[in-house]
Design a protein around this motif. Sequence first.
Motif, PDB file in Angstrom:
ATOM      1  N   TYR A  31      38.215   3.090  41.650  1.00 29.23           N
ATOM      2  CA  TYR A  31      38.411   4.469  42.096  1.00 29.23           C
ATOM      3  C   TYR A  31      37.117   5.282  41.989  1.00 29.23           C
ATOM      4  O   TYR A  31      36.864   6.175  42.805  1.00 29.23           O
ATOM      5  CB  TYR A  31      39.522   5.145  41.273  1.00 29.23           C
ATOM      6  N   LYS A  32      36.279   4.965  41.016  1.00 27.79           N
ATOM      7  CA  LYS A  32      35.011   5.683  40.831  1.00 27.79           C
ATOM      8  C   LYS A  32      34.030   5.420  41.971  1.00 27.79           C
ATOM      9  O   LYS A  32      33.142   6.231  42.219  1.00 27.79           O
ATOM     10  CB  LYS A  32      34.363   5.280  39.501  1.00 27.79           C
ATOM     11  N   ASN A  44      30.943   3.069  48.968  1.00 31.57           N
ATOM     12  CA  ASN A  44      31.932   3.780  49.776  1.00 31.57           C
ATOM     13  C   ASN A  44      33.247   3.896  49.025  1.00 31.57           C
ATOM     14  O   ASN A  44      33.576   3.031  48.210  1.00 31.57           O
ATOM     15  CB  ASN A  44      32.180   3.032  51.093  1.00 31.57           C
ATOM     16  N   ILE A  45      33.993   4.926  49.327  1.00 35.08           N
ATOM     17  CA  ILE A  45      35.345   5.051  48.776  1.00 35.08           C
ATOM     18  C   ILE A  45      36.190   3.926  49.367  1.00 35.08           C
ATOM     19  O   ILE A  45      36.243   3.749  50.582  1.00 35.08           O
ATOM     20  CB  ILE A  45      35.950   6.429  49.106  1.00 35.08           C
ATOM     21  N   VAL A  46      36.823   3.151  48.486  1.00 37.00           N
ATOM     22  CA  VAL A  46      37.651   2.034  48.936  1.00 37.00           C
ATOM     23  C   VAL A  46      39.107   2.192  48.523  1.00 37.00           C
ATOM     24  O   VAL A  46      39.950   1.383  48.912  1.00 37.00           O
ATOM     25  CB  VAL A  46      37.097   0.671  48.452  1.00 37.00           C
ATOM     26  N   THR A  47      39.393   3.202  47.698  1.00 37.47           N
ATOM     27  CA  THR A  47      40.778   3.442  47.286  1.00 37.47           C
ATOM     28  C   THR A  47      40.967   4.909  46.938  1.00 37.47           C
ATOM     29  O   THR A  47      40.029   5.584  46.529  1.00 37.47           O
ATOM     30  CB  THR A  47      41.182   2.565  46.079  1.00 37.47           C
TER      31      THR A  47
END
Length: 167
Positions: free
Chosen positions: A81-82, A90-93
């Motif tokens: 999440y970080k 990249n944001i993955v969740t």
Amino acid sequence: MKLSARILMILFILLALHLSSTYVQHDWLPKQALKDRPIPEGLHPIVKQNTEILKAAAEKKGISIVITEGFRSIEEQNELYKQGRSKKGNIVTYAKGGESYHNYGLAIDFALQQKNGSLLWDIEYDGNQNGTSDWLEVVAIAKKLGFEWGGDWKRFKDYPHLQMIPD
């Protein structure tokens, strides 16, 4: 207040109620259901069984898949999440620890495996050359087995993600 203004106000209220209901049904209720489940140490037996069935059924169609992720601890989820927030990448969740189906052994992620062993996340690739995307063939099999596909989500498309809550 004119009649048309009242009708608009009623329509606006109905729309707000619909949006609230949609949020409760698709975002809030599943997260609450997860929080009531005990934290396991691996994949749920039915998810594991259906994962094996999925792999075998895909293989029969000439598609080799690899499960790249299954059970994930709450600590691992928080680290993921970080990413894209307090860590590079990249944001993955959008799921924090305790909010992901992975944390309860109810989700898997997959990739296609080419003959040379390399992994592929190309949802248009047609390695078995039957005119249909291998990725979508795997998803169709998964859905018949009771999995929900992250590619169907409206807010965040998670194409490798499959999840289920067994009865």
